[in-house]
Design an enzyme around this catalytic site. Structure first.
Site, PDB file in Angstrom:
ATOM      1  N   LYS A 276      -8.818 -13.042 -29.475  1.00  0.00           N
ATOM      2  CA  LYS A 276      -9.989 -13.119 -28.594  1.00  0.00           C
ATOM      3  C   LYS A 276      -9.505 -13.395 -27.181  1.00  0.00           C
ATOM      4  O   LYS A 276      -8.406 -13.907 -26.938  1.00  0.00           O
ATOM      5  CB  LYS A 276     -10.965 -14.212 -29.041  1.00  0.00           C
ATOM      6  CG  LYS A 276     -10.376 -15.635 -29.111  1.00  0.00           C
ATOM      7  CD  LYS A 276     -10.311 -16.369 -27.802  1.00  0.00           C
ATOM      8  CE  LYS A 276      -9.717 -17.769 -27.950  1.00  0.00           C
ATOM      9  NZ  LYS A 276      -9.431 -18.433 -26.636  1.00  0.00           N
TER      10      LYS A 276
ATOM     11  N   ASP B   7     -12.322 -23.114 -31.944  1.00  0.00           N
ATOM     12  CA  ASP B   7     -12.420 -21.658 -31.823  1.00  0.00           C
ATOM     13  C   ASP B   7     -12.686 -20.955 -33.153  1.00  0.00           C
ATOM     14  O   ASP B   7     -12.986 -19.762 -33.158  1.00  0.00           O
ATOM     15  CB  ASP B   7     -11.120 -21.078 -31.232  1.00  0.00           C
ATOM     16  CG  ASP B   7     -11.033 -21.271 -29.732  1.00  0.00           C
ATOM     17  OD1 ASP B   7     -12.049 -21.630 -29.110  1.00  0.00           O
ATOM     18  OD2 ASP B   7      -9.934 -21.073 -29.175  1.00  0.00           O
TER      19      ASP B   7
END
Length: 293
Positions: free
Chosen positions: A20, A145
């Site tokens: 990401k 995350d």
């Protein structure tokens, strides 16, 4: 198709754990427990680790090959699998094989993504039927995350990064540089020079171009190689930091232009050419059913 036949096909597969980027990161406050309140935007890129889950008969959780420098007990895939077992009382086991492609310590979320893929795929393989929301809650206990990788779509995030709202972002090309350093995230968030009072913005503000990262000044001054990477990358496009780094990235409208920058930079840097994607490659694979013969 019978469930057990589907499961056999899933056991044989390589499952993606994508990277990401944080396309924006604002620090809007700090909680009494020390955690920082954030606004950030996550988008996946088509760089992935790959994970294979091998069935075992003894109910044990193990790694086929531990990652150098990481104790097996500390590996996030092991912790995720054990968390699923303890949460559900599942008696099944697994041997986890991780094909590591994503750089460690770069801010691309590799370990968190590996954990999320483990949660999502083992939930299916073991027939546990936990909801996405519950898997996200479990993932948050492994790292801030992890929930976005379980969520599986580009997201506007608030809180400590766990309050997610789906957002559609143009799927552009990126050049990502991994400087030869590991940024100490805790050190950055403890810095007296870190901005902690940014004004909250809206999704529309982000789309209009407000994409600052409040960590970049502290990281740039603390890590010379990050500073140099930002300078070199900025010759081709606006250079930005993902999370607390160390990776820096630039966005491009076309693959051709991005590839030209990539070729120039790879003479000096560890550099990657990647495509932004709004839907996680993991969920695209799950939905496609391409693993079912």
């Amino acid at each position: 198709m019978a469930q057990n036949q589907t499961n056999r096909s899933m056991w044989a597969e390589e499952w993606p754990a994508p990277a990401k980027l944080n396309l924006m990161l604002r620090i809007t406050g700090q909680r009494s427990d020390g955690y920082h309140l954030l606004q950030t935007v996550f988008q996946f890129i088509d760089m992935c680790d790959w994970i294979i889950f091998h069935p075992v008969s003894d109910g044990q959780i193990s790694l086929q090959k531990p990652i150098p420098g990481v104790l097996e007990a500390d590996d996030l895939t092991i912790r995720a699998a054990k968390l699923l077992k303890s949460e559900t009382g599942c008696e099944q086991g697994v041997c986890i094989e991780v094909k590591k492609n994503l750089p460690m310590g770069g801010g691309l979320g590799g370990g968190s993504s590996d954990a999320a893929t483990t949660l999502v795929v083992l939930n299916a393989l073991w027939g546990l039927q936990l909801s996405t929301e519950r898997l996200m809650e479990l993932g948050l206990t492994l790292g801030a995350d992890v929930p976005v990788f379980v969520y599986g779509y580009s997201a506007w995030a608030e809180g400590v990064g766990e309050k997610l709202k789906r957002i559609d972002i143009p799927e552009q090309w990126f050049v990502v540089i991994k400087p030869d350093c590991h940024v100490n995230t805790k050190e950055i968030f403890l810095s007296k020079d870190l901005t902690r009072d940014s004004k909250s913005i809206t999704i529309d503000d982000f789309i209009a171009g407000q994409n600052q990262n409040d960590c970049v000044d502290v990281v740039r001054e603390s890590y010379q190689s990050v500073k140099e990477a930002l300078i070199d990358l900025s010759e081709f496009s606006e250079a930005r930091l993902t999370g607390t780094g160390a990776c820096v990235f630039a966005q491009f409208d076309s693959e051709v232009v991005a590839a030209n920058a990539y070729r120039s930079l790879r003479r000096k840097w560890q550099v990657y050419l990647a495509k932004g994607v709004n839907e996680s490659p993991l969920f695209l694979k799950l939905k496609s059913g391409s693993f079912i013969s």
